[in-house]
Design an enzyme around this catalytic site. Structure first.
Site, short mmCIF file in Angstrom:
data_model
loop_
_atom_site.label_atom_id
_atom_site.label_comp_id
_atom_site.label_asym_id
_atom_site.label_seq_id
_atom_site.Cartn_x
_atom_site.Cartn_y
_atom_site.Cartn_z
CG HIS A 122 0.05 -0.15 2.10
ND1 HIS A 122 -0.23 0.55 3.43
CD2 HIS A 122 -0.20 -1.52 3.05
CE1 HIS A 122 0.01 -0.07 4.22
NE2 HIS A 122 -0.03 -1.57 4.30
CG HIS A 149 7.20 7.54 2.40
ND1 HIS A 149 8.08 7.79 2.92
CD2 HIS A 149 5.98 8.17 2.66
CE1 HIS A 149 7.10 8.67 4.22
NE2 HIS A 149 6.22 8.72 4.12
CG HIS A 191 1.98 9.43 1.40
ND1 HIS A 191 1.65 8.75 2.65
CD2 HIS A 191 2.99 9.79 2.12
CE1 HIS A 191 2.20 8.14 3.58
NE2 HIS A 191 3.34 9.43 3.29
CD GLU A 204 -0.17 11.07 5.05
OE1 GLU A 204 1.15 11.69 4.73
OE2 GLU A 204 -0.41 9.79 5.51
CG HIS A 230 5.84 12.74 3.52
ND1 HIS A 230 4.72 11.59 3.10
CD2 HIS A 230 5.10 13.73 3.26
CE1 HIS A 230 3.66 12.89 4.22
NE2 HIS A 230 4.16 14.04 3.46
CB THR A 262 1.35 11.19 8.01
OG1 THR A 262 2.43 10.05 7.46
CG2 THR A 262 1.71 12.43 8.06
CB THR A 263 1.25 5.98 9.71
OG1 THR A 263 2.82 5.59 9.35
CG2 THR A 263 0.64 6.55 7.96
C1 SG5 Z 1 4.26 5.95 5.60
O1 SG5 Z 1 4.89 6.78 6.62
C2 SG5 Z 1 5.61 5.19 5.29
C3 SG5 Z 1 6.44 4.55 6.97
C4 SG5 Z 1 6.88 6.66 7.14
C5 SG5 Z 1 5.40 6.45 7.64
O2 SG5 Z 1 3.50 4.64 5.94
O3 SG5 Z 1 5.71 3.93 4.58
C6 SG5 Z 1 6.37 2.83 3.50
O4 SG5 Z 1 6.88 4.38 2.56
C7 SG5 Z 1 5.98 1.88 2.98
C8 SG5 Z 1 7.16 1.42 2.53
O5 SG5 Z 1 8.14 4.61 6.33
C9 SG5 Z 1 8.46 3.04 6.41
O6 SG5 Z 1 7.91 2.29 7.00
C10 SG5 Z 1 10.13 3.04 5.94
C11 SG5 Z 1 10.72 1.72 6.05
O7 SG5 Z 1 7.63 5.79 8.73
C12 SG5 Z 1 8.42 6.54 8.52
O8 SG5 Z 1 9.07 7.69 8.16
C13 SG5 Z 1 9.22 6.26 9.75
C14 SG5 Z 1 10.56 7.25 10.77
C15 SG5 Z 1 5.22 7.73 8.48
O9 SG5 Z 1 6.69 8.70 7.60
S1 SG5 Z 1 5.71 9.94 7.16
O10 SG5 Z 1 4.89 10.73 8.61
O11 SG5 Z 1 6.21 10.76 6.23
N1 SG5 Z 1 4.15 10.06 6.23
ZN ZN Z 2 4.35 10.05 4.29
#
Ligand code: SG5
Ligand code: ZN
Length: 221
Positions: free
Chosen positions: A67, A92, A94, A105, A118, A194-195
């Protein structure tokens, strides 16, 4: 890349605070940015980034968890304009469903953009690794880029591929190209991941100018 973001059901956003104490707290990101209510802060400097121009022989790993999609970044990439050095870890995306194009977001005056990128950095002057920095109040700095979709096509070649729980290698490229031209106009606030686990550890920079991608580059469900 075909992905579906889970927002409903027992794993959905609505249930996060129940399982993760920080979610829904005072620093929760994202937020609605309201330019008319903001205060200009003359102490802020333009964002300066270093070593974002990667060469094709530096292999990047692109991963997809079903996702979201993320690219791991080399530690020479960093932000140099903050009081401490923030080293890049990954970027990554969104996005929402391809039909609605409302996946960002952050919103601006309630306007939701098609997608949001991001670039996640951690405070490497103070903390040795991302996982140690992740829950510290000055641990992370994320650069956010709002993405709009252009409703006409140019002759861009795109690679369509689908991957879930897969990793692929791709050649390095100039990551600067993914940011808007102006790095001196941005929204700045103290927020959170954000998650889950929603740690209040993120110094947010959301660029004022969005970037535009072609409709073909938005991946269709
Ligand atoms: C997404 O947002 C990212 C997380 C990220 C959070 O859920 O997920 C993905 O890109 C899926 C692979 O990134 C990861 O899990 C990296 C492997 O979490 C982080 O970056 C933790 C430091 C929350 O990040 S955000 O606030 O910038 N959206
Ligand atoms: Zn993010």
């Amino acid at each position: 890349i075909i992905c579906i973001d889970a927002v409903a059901g027992p794993e959905g956003q609505h249930y996060w605070p129940k399982h993760y104490p920080y979610c829904g707290g005072a620093f929760q990101s994202p937020i609605d940015l309201k330019p008319g209510l903001l205060r200009f802060d003359p102490t802020l400097r333009p964002i300066e980034i270093q070593n974002y121009n990667l060469s094709p022989n530096e292999q990047l790993t692109l991963g997809n968890n079903g996702h979201s999609v993320q690219i791991s970044l080399p530690s020479k990439m960093h932000i140099s304009s903050l009081p401490q050095r923030y080293t890049a870890a990954q970027l990554h995306l969104h996005w929402g469903s391809s039909s609605r194009l409302t996946g960002s977001e952050h919103t601006v005056n309630s306007k939701q953009y098609a997608a949001e990128m991001h670039v996640v950095h951690f405070n490497s002057d103070k903390y040795p690794t991302m996982s140690i920095a992740v829950d510290k109040s000055d641990g992370l700095a994320v650069l956010g880029v709002l993405i709009e979709v252009r409703h006409y096509e140019r002759g861009v070649a795109t690679n369509d591929f689908s991957l879930a729980d897969q990793k692929v290698q791709m050649p390095g490229f100039n990551i600067r190209q993914l940011l808007p031209a102006r790095l001196d106009e941005y929204y700045r606030y103290d927020g959170s991941l954000t998650t889950p686990p929603c740690y209040p550890s993120v110094l947010w920079t959301v660029f004022r100018n969005h970037v535009t991608i072609s409709r073909k580059q938005v991946l269709l469900n």
